[in-house]
Design a protein around this motif. Structure first.
Motif, PDB file in Angstrom:
ATOM      1  N   VAL A 165      15.976   0.263   1.629  1.00  0.00           N
ATOM      2  CA  VAL A 165      14.934   0.636   2.587  1.00  0.00           C
ATOM      3  C   VAL A 165      13.571   0.648   1.896  1.00  0.00           C
ATOM      4  CG1 VAL A 165      14.040   2.547   3.979  1.00  0.00           C
ATOM      5  CG2 VAL A 165      16.434   1.891   4.160  1.00  0.00           C
ATOM      6  N   LYS A 166      13.500   1.227   0.694  1.00  0.00           N
ATOM      7  CA  LYS A 166      12.237   1.270  -0.037  1.00  0.00           C
ATOM      8  C   LYS A 166      11.746  -0.128  -0.369  1.00  0.00           C
ATOM      9  CE  LYS A 166      12.811   5.802  -2.165  1.00  0.00           C
ATOM     10  NZ  LYS A 166      13.047   6.530  -3.416  1.00  0.00           N
ATOM     11  N   ARG A 167      12.663  -0.990  -0.789  1.00  0.00           N
ATOM     12  CA  ARG A 167      12.274  -2.358  -1.128  1.00  0.00           C
ATOM     13  C   ARG A 167      11.777  -3.092   0.117  1.00  0.00           C
ATOM     14  NH1 ARG A 167      16.796  -5.656  -3.728  1.00  0.00           N
ATOM     15  NH2 ARG A 167      17.130  -6.473  -1.652  1.00  0.00           N
ATOM     16  N   SER A 168      12.437  -2.877   1.236  1.00  0.00           N
ATOM     17  CA  SER A 168      12.012  -3.494   2.488  1.00  0.00           C
ATOM     18  C   SER A 168      10.627  -2.999   2.895  1.00  0.00           C
ATOM     19  CB  SER A 168      13.025  -3.185   3.584  1.00  0.00           C
ATOM     20  OG  SER A 168      12.558  -3.604   4.830  1.00  0.00           O
ATOM     21  N   GLN A 169      10.374  -1.702   2.748  1.00  0.00           N
ATOM     22  CA  GLN A 169       9.069  -1.138   3.088  1.00  0.00           C
ATOM     23  C   GLN A 169       7.977  -1.698   2.179  1.00  0.00           C
ATOM     24  OE1 GLN A 169       9.778   3.077   2.803  1.00  0.00           O
ATOM     25  NE2 GLN A 169      10.439   3.254   4.939  1.00  0.00           N
ATOM     26  N   LYS A 170       8.282  -1.853   0.888  1.00  0.00           N
ATOM     27  CA  LYS A 170       7.301  -2.422  -0.034  1.00  0.00           C
ATOM     28  C   LYS A 170       6.967  -3.854   0.340  1.00  0.00           C
ATOM     29  CE  LYS A 170       8.270   0.363  -4.133  1.00  0.00           C
ATOM     30  NZ  LYS A 170       8.779   0.355  -5.507  1.00  0.00           N
ATOM     31  N   LYS A 171       7.974  -4.628   0.738  1.00  0.00           N
ATOM     32  CA  LYS A 171       7.723  -6.015   1.152  1.00  0.00           C
ATOM     33  C   LYS A 171       6.849  -6.056   2.396  1.00  0.00           C
ATOM     34  CE  LYS A 171      11.759  -8.429  -0.662  1.00  0.00           C
ATOM     35  NZ  LYS A 171      12.968  -9.192  -0.309  1.00  0.00           N
ATOM     36  N   GLU A 172       7.134  -5.200   3.367  1.00  0.00           N
ATOM     37  CA  GLU A 172       6.345  -5.153   4.592  1.00  0.00           C
ATOM     38  C   GLU A 172       4.902  -4.736   4.293  1.00  0.00           C
ATOM     39  OE1 GLU A 172       8.253  -2.607   7.417  1.00  0.00           O
ATOM     40  OE2 GLU A 172      10.032  -3.877   7.544  1.00  0.00           O
ATOM     41  N   GLN A 173       4.737  -3.754   3.399  1.00  0.00           N
ATOM     42  CA  GLN A 173       3.399  -3.294   3.052  1.00  0.00           C
ATOM     43  C   GLN A 173       2.630  -4.403   2.336  1.00  0.00           C
ATOM     44  OE1 GLN A 173       3.307   0.153   0.522  1.00  0.00           O
ATOM     45  NE2 GLN A 173       1.095   0.354   0.622  1.00  0.00           N
ATOM     46  N   ALA A 174       3.272  -5.096   1.424  1.00  0.00           N
ATOM     47  CA  ALA A 174       2.605  -6.191   0.712  1.00  0.00           C
ATOM     48  C   ALA A 174       2.213  -7.298   1.683  1.00  0.00           C
ATOM     49  CB  ALA A 174       3.517  -6.735  -0.383  1.00  0.00           C
ATOM     50  N   ALA A 175       3.080  -7.589   2.638  1.00  0.00           N
ATOM     51  CA  ALA A 175       2.776  -8.628   3.616  1.00  0.00           C
ATOM     52  C   ALA A 175       1.592  -8.221   4.492  1.00  0.00           C
ATOM     53  CB  ALA A 175       3.999  -8.919   4.479  1.00  0.00           C
ATOM     54  N   SER A 176       1.553  -6.960   4.905  1.00  0.00           N
ATOM     55  CA  SER A 176       0.442  -6.507   5.750  1.00  0.00           C
ATOM     56  C   SER A 176      -0.864  -6.481   4.960  1.00  0.00           C
ATOM     57  CB  SER A 176       0.736  -5.135   6.351  1.00  0.00           C
ATOM     58  OG  SER A 176       0.771  -4.137   5.351  1.00  0.00           O
ATOM     59  N   ALA A 222      -4.162  -8.631   5.873  1.00  0.00           N
ATOM     60  CA  ALA A 222      -5.483  -8.008   6.020  1.00  0.00           C
ATOM     61  C   ALA A 222      -6.505  -8.699   5.115  1.00  0.00           C
ATOM     62  CB  ALA A 222      -5.402  -6.516   5.692  1.00  0.00           C
ATOM     63  N   ALA A 223      -6.094  -9.038   3.903  1.00  0.00           N
ATOM     64  CA  ALA A 223      -7.004  -9.730   2.981  1.00  0.00           C
ATOM     65  C   ALA A 223      -7.363 -11.110   3.515  1.00  0.00           C
ATOM     66  CB  ALA A 223      -6.366  -9.839   1.602  1.00  0.00           C
ATOM     67  N   ASN A 224      -6.386 -11.817   4.055  1.00  0.00           N
ATOM     68  CA  ASN A 224      -6.651 -13.144   4.628  1.00  0.00           C
ATOM     69  C   ASN A 224      -7.594 -13.046   5.817  1.00  0.00           C
ATOM     70  OD1 ASN A 224      -4.997 -14.363   2.748  1.00  0.00           O
ATOM     71  ND2 ASN A 224      -3.240 -14.507   4.111  1.00  0.00           N
ATOM     72  N   GLN A 225      -7.388 -12.043   6.655  1.00  0.00           N
ATOM     73  CA  GLN A 225      -8.240 -11.859   7.823  1.00  0.00           C
ATOM     74  C   GLN A 225      -9.664 -11.520   7.398  1.00  0.00           C
ATOM     75  OE1 GLN A 225      -6.849  -8.893  10.567  1.00  0.00           O
ATOM     76  NE2 GLN A 225      -8.423  -9.319  12.062  1.00  0.00           N
TER      77      GLN A 225
END
Length: 118
Positions: A32-43, A47-50
């Motif tokens: 779960v923690k690894r999944s949350q970290k991946k989602e946070q990195a993707a978001s 945001a940086a791309n936007q």
């Protein structure tokens, strides 16, 4: 006392069950923690791309405005010089227009105005 062979007793079964349950909980928590970290990195990446895209769009818009102002100033015919007081007012008006257009900062405007006024 002789050691018992065969199936484990009640305490052994409970210990084994607790060990398996604890391991499963730890593994699922890590997943779960690894999944949350991946989602946070993707978001964060999104945001940086936007932000970069918005910045690029702003730069292009500012460049277009500057080009339009430059072509507009080149297209205006030369005007005969006016008396000194009108000339100073005209220069102050130009400075104010440049500040409004965002071409001058407040500090630059103040310095140019002070130079004109003496």
């Amino acid at each position: 006392m002789p050691r018992r062979r065969g199936r484990p007793g009640l305490v052994g079964t409970m210990a084994r069950t607790a060990l398996i349950a604890g391991t499963a909980t730890a593994v699922s928590g890590g997943m779960v923690k690894r999944s949350q970290k991946k989602e946070q990195a993707a978001s964060e990446q999104e945001a940086a791309n936007q932000a970069a895209s918005e910045s690029q769009a702003q730069m292009e818009e500012m460049q277009a405005q500057m080009d339009a102002m430059k072509s507009q100033s080149e297209a205006q015919p030369a005007v005969a010089p006016a008396p000194a007081a009108d000339d100073m007012m005209g220069q102050l008006q130009k400075l104010a227009d440049m500040k409004t257009a965002g071409l001058l900062t407040d500090a630059e405007f103040a310095a140019a105005k002070a130079k004109l006024l003496g």
